[in-house]
Write a protein that holds these residues in place. Sequence first.
Motif, PDB file in Angstrom:
ATOM      1  N   THR A  67       0.840  -1.199   0.000  1.00 36.01           N
ATOM      2  CA  THR A  67       0.000   0.000   0.000  1.00 36.01           C
ATOM      3  C   THR A  67       0.873   1.247   0.000  1.00 36.01           C
ATOM      4  O   THR A  67       1.852   1.326   0.755  1.00 36.01           O
ATOM      5  N   LEU A  68       0.523   2.213  -0.846  1.00 34.24           N
ATOM      6  CA  LEU A  68       1.245   3.484  -0.902  1.00 34.24           C
ATOM      7  C   LEU A  68       0.524   4.485   0.001  1.00 34.24           C
ATOM      8  O   LEU A  68      -0.637   4.834  -0.241  1.00 34.24           O
ATOM      9  N   TRP A  69       1.212   4.961   1.026  1.00 38.16           N
ATOM     10  CA  TRP A  69       0.639   5.933   1.951  1.00 38.16           C
ATOM     11  C   TRP A  69       1.159   7.326   1.607  1.00 38.16           C
ATOM     12  O   TRP A  69       2.376   7.516   1.438  1.00 38.16           O
ATOM     13  N   ILE A  70       0.251   8.277   1.518  1.00 38.70           N
ATOM     14  CA  ILE A  70       0.596   9.663   1.216  1.00 38.70           C
ATOM     15  C   ILE A  70       0.118  10.544   2.369  1.00 38.70           C
ATOM     16  O   ILE A  70      -1.052  10.504   2.744  1.00 38.70           O
ATOM     17  N   SER A  71       1.027  11.333   2.920  1.00 36.32           N
ATOM     18  CA  SER A  71       0.667  12.224   4.034  1.00 36.32           C
ATOM     19  C   SER A  71       1.699  13.354   4.156  1.00 36.32           C
ATOM     20  O   SER A  71       2.902  13.093   4.243  1.00 36.32           O
ATOM     21  N   PRO A  72       1.223  14.596   4.177  1.00 35.63           N
ATOM     22  CA  PRO A  72      -0.164  15.003   3.954  1.00 35.63           C
ATOM     23  C   PRO A  72      -0.500  15.051   2.466  1.00 35.63           C
ATOM     24  O   PRO A  72       0.361  15.348   1.633  1.00 35.63           O
ATOM     25  N   VAL A  73      -1.747  14.764   2.155  1.00 35.44           N
ATOM     26  CA  VAL A  73      -2.204  14.797   0.762  1.00 35.44           C
ATOM     27  C   VAL A  73      -2.215  16.236   0.254  1.00 35.44           C
ATOM     28  O   VAL A  73      -2.629  17.148   0.967  1.00 35.44           O
TER      29      VAL A  73
END
Length: 243
Positions: free
Chosen positions: A70-76
Motif C-alpha cells: 500500500t502506498l501511503w501519502i501524508s499530507p495529501v
Amino acid sequence: GYELEKITGKRGEKVGLPCCEILSFESLESYRIYWQKNETEVVLAYSDGKMIFRDNRYDNRTEMDTRNFTLWISPVEILDNGSYQCVVQEVRLSRVVCNKHVTFFVTADFSTPNVTAEELANSCESSEMMVTCSSHGGFPRPKVFGALNSKPVVWNASWVSESSLRLYNVTAWLCVSLTEDSSFNCSIEYNGLVKSTTVLLKKANDSVVLTVPPPYYVITASSIIIVIFLLALTLAARYLPRH
C-alpha cells in the motif's frame, strides 16, 4: 487485464492507495514494486527489499507498506489528484503478478457559502435585489446552485478562479424581485460533497397609500351649510318680488 479502484481523500489527510493482494507472498526481496502516476511519473520503486527511487515531490510524504505494498501519502496535496498504478514483478520468474490501477480523487472543503443581498430598487409592489453567493478554498472545480423559496433559480452570472495551489474560489450573482419575505439557498457542490447556506431575504417596507372617507363631522357641517344656503335663496325669492 488489471484491477481498478477509486479512492477519495481530503487535502492534508493521510491516505493509503491499495495495491493487489498477493496470495503467495514470499518476502519483499522476491519482488520489484513500482508505484507510478499517470503511467509516466514514477512515485517510488523497490527492488531487492529496498527502496531504490522516490520522486523529489514525494519526499517525506510517501511510504510503502512492505507487507501489502500500500502506498501511503501524508499530507495529501491537491497535485496528488490523478491516476496511479502499482506494478509488482516476481524477480525469479520475471513475470508481472500485480497490475493495479487506482484513481485518486483529492478534495478540499470549500468555505460555507456567504450570501449577501443589496437592494437595487423599491416600489410599492416589489423590491429588486442583487443577491451574491461566494465560497473559496476548495477542490475540485465546483458547481453553484440557488433556490428561491425552494424553487431553483438561474444565476445571472458565475465566476470561478483558480489559485496557485489549484484551489478554487467561486462567486455567483442573481437579481431577484421580491413581493414578500423569501427564503434563499445557495449550495456549492464538488465531487459529490455539498456546502450550503440559507438566508431570509426581507422585502423593503411597503409603500401604502390609503383612501380614507371624510370624517362624519365634516359631512355634517357641509350639510348644514348647504341647507342654510338653500333657505337663504328661498327667503330672498319671496322677499324680492314685494319690493
